[in-house]
Design a protein around this motif. Structure first.
Motif, short mmCIF file in Angstrom:
data_model
loop_
_atom_site.label_atom_id
_atom_site.label_comp_id
_atom_site.label_asym_id
_atom_site.label_seq_id
_atom_site.Cartn_x
_atom_site.Cartn_y
_atom_site.Cartn_z
N VAL A 293 -124.68 5.40 15.07
CA VAL A 293 -123.36 4.80 15.26
C VAL A 293 -123.03 4.16 13.92
CG1 VAL A 293 -122.00 3.12 16.54
CG2 VAL A 293 -123.75 4.43 17.71
N LEU A 294 -121.91 4.55 13.35
CA LEU A 294 -121.60 4.24 11.95
C LEU A 294 -120.26 3.51 11.84
CD1 LEU A 294 -121.75 4.85 8.77
CD2 LEU A 294 -120.63 7.01 9.33
N GLY A 295 -120.25 2.46 11.03
CA GLY A 295 -119.01 1.75 10.72
C GLY A 295 -118.74 1.81 9.23
N VAL A 296 -117.48 2.07 8.86
CA VAL A 296 -117.11 2.15 7.44
C VAL A 296 -115.97 1.18 7.18
CG1 VAL A 296 -116.52 3.65 5.52
CG2 VAL A 296 -117.70 4.61 7.51
N LEU A 297 -116.13 0.37 6.13
CA LEU A 297 -115.08 -0.53 5.68
C LEU A 297 -114.66 -0.09 4.29
CD1 LEU A 297 -117.63 -2.41 7.07
CD2 LEU A 297 -115.74 -4.04 7.10
N GLN B 125 -120.83 0.84 4.30
CA GLN B 125 -121.22 1.46 5.57
C GLN B 125 -122.29 0.63 6.26
OE1 GLN B 125 -120.70 6.30 4.95
NE2 GLN B 125 -122.73 5.42 5.18
N ILE B 126 -122.16 0.53 7.58
CA ILE B 126 -123.23 -0.02 8.43
C ILE B 126 -123.63 1.10 9.38
CG2 ILE B 126 -123.94 -1.83 10.02
CD1 ILE B 126 -121.48 -3.44 9.10
N VAL B 127 -124.91 1.43 9.39
CA VAL B 127 -125.40 2.51 10.25
C VAL B 127 -126.45 1.96 11.21
CG1 VAL B 127 -126.39 4.82 10.34
CG2 VAL B 127 -125.08 4.12 8.33
N LEU B 128 -126.24 2.17 12.50
CA LEU B 128 -127.23 1.83 13.51
C LEU B 128 -127.89 3.10 14.01
CD1 LEU B 128 -125.43 -0.86 15.73
CD2 LEU B 128 -126.69 -1.17 13.59
N ASP C 162 -122.02 9.52 16.51
CA ASP C 162 -122.54 10.87 16.31
C ASP C 162 -123.62 11.14 17.36
OD1 ASP C 162 -122.94 13.35 15.24
OD2 ASP C 162 -123.33 12.65 13.20
N CYS C 163 -123.26 11.90 18.39
CA CYS C 163 -124.15 12.16 19.52
C CYS C 163 -124.71 13.58 19.45
CB CYS C 163 -123.41 12.00 20.85
SG CYS C 163 -122.73 10.37 21.14
N SER C 164 -125.85 13.78 20.08
CA SER C 164 -126.39 15.14 20.18
C SER C 164 -127.39 15.21 21.33
CB SER C 164 -127.07 15.57 18.86
OG SER C 164 -128.25 14.83 18.64
N GLU C 165 -127.70 16.42 21.73
CA GLU C 165 -128.74 16.66 22.73
C GLU C 165 -129.51 17.91 22.34
OE1 GLU C 165 -129.28 17.77 27.46
OE2 GLU C 165 -127.47 16.74 26.79
N LYS D 123 -119.15 14.40 18.29
CA LYS D 123 -118.87 13.35 17.31
C LYS D 123 -117.50 12.74 17.56
CE LYS D 123 -118.76 12.60 12.29
NZ LYS D 123 -118.96 13.25 10.96
N ILE D 124 -117.46 11.41 17.59
CA ILE D 124 -116.22 10.66 17.77
C ILE D 124 -115.96 9.88 16.49
CG2 ILE D 124 -115.06 8.86 19.11
CD1 ILE D 124 -117.25 9.46 21.32
N ASP D 125 -114.78 10.03 15.93
CA ASP D 125 -114.41 9.30 14.71
C ASP D 125 -113.05 8.67 14.94
OD1 ASP D 125 -113.50 8.45 12.22
OD2 ASP D 125 -114.19 10.23 11.14
N VAL D 126 -113.03 7.36 15.16
CA VAL D 126 -111.77 6.65 15.33
C VAL D 126 -111.57 5.77 14.10
CG1 VAL D 126 -111.64 6.70 17.83
CG2 VAL D 126 -112.96 4.90 16.75
N ASN D 127 -110.39 5.83 13.50
CA ASN D 127 -110.16 5.09 12.26
C ASN D 127 -108.70 4.71 12.12
OD1 ASN D 127 -108.76 7.28 10.44
ND2 ASN D 127 -110.57 8.32 11.31
#
Length: 244
Positions: free
Chosen positions: A8-12, A71-74, A119-122, A203-207
């Motif tokens: 799970v990623l955040g970008v500033l 970027q902050i990545v969890l 960013d999800c996957s299975e 993948k979900i990207d909301v910005n």
């Protein structure tokens, strides 16, 4: 499908002329009186790149800092299993925690754009890839024997606090193979130690997109809406966009 997240990623995004704090300084903002488990700073370069990381709050946390972008990545703090790479089980919790961390840094940085990416996957069997893709997207009308399918769209909508600021909502479903190493990376890396597994991804990207000054002045409102939207899309998948 009960998706788990690789990251799970955040970008500033910040103006290029702004002084860019190092990832070590930003780490201190997020975790006062604490030092990261790892810190790396590139040799002097125009973009002043550095990163800091450690396991905190039940996640691997990585802060990546360079001119114009933080970027902050969890990620998951679990060790990889033989059959699949480590993934975040409670994705909603991770999104909320990421939003909290982004809020702290947004107060320090003059942010002109914000993004939250899930960013999800299975892991699946090769023979199941196309069918699982069809199950997730029954209206995609994929031909039989399709390989390497990708489905992507962007649906924009105005933010509630100001309709002149727009939210991009990008969603991507894809397939491929992931590589991961069990345990810690050995001192001498051997490519044969990489486990390659087929996966289906979501993948979900909301910005945010709009006038930079309005974004600077409304960072908390924007982050709250991005967080809520990411959770809603994660929960409802493509059905979230019906009528929206």
């Amino acid at each position: 499908m009960n998706w788990k997240a690789d990251t799970v990623l955040g970008v500033l995004f910040t103006p290029p002329g702004q002084k860019q704090p190092s990832s070590l300084e930003l780490w201190s903002e997020l975790f006062p009186n604490d030092t990261p488990d790892q810190f790396q700073k590139s040799n002097p370069t125009p973009n002043l790149h550095s990163n800091a990381s450690g396991i905190r709050d039940g996640f691997t946390v990585t802060i990546d800092s360079q001119t114009g972008r933080t970027q902050i990545v969890l990620g998951s703090a679990n060790s990889p299993m033989i059959q699949e790479p480590p993934r975040i089980d409670n994705v909603e919790e991770a999104i909320i925690r990421l939003k909290e961390l982004m809020s702290v840094l947004a107060r320090k940085l003059d942010t002109v754009r914000l993004a939250l990416v899930v960013d999800c996957s299975e892991t699946v069997q090769d023979s199941d890839l196309s069918q699982r893709f069809r199950n997730e997207l029954p209206h995609a009308n994929l031909p039989e024997n399709t390989i390497d399918p990708v489905y992507q769209f962007n649906v924009r909508k105005p933010f509630d606090f100001d309709n002149s600021v727009v939210m991009n909502r990008l969603c991507t479903w894809n397939t491929g193979h992931q590589g991961f190493v069990l345990g810690n990376l050995p001192p001498i890396f051997d490519p044969s130690q990489i486990n390659m597994k087929p996966f289906i991804g979501f993948k979900i990207d909301v910005n945010s997109h709009g006038e930079p000054l309005k974004i600077m002045q409304n960072e908390e409102k924007i982050l709250a809406e991005l967080c809520n939207e990411a959770i809603a899309i994660y929960t409802n998948k493509i059905e979230h966009f019906n009528g929206k």
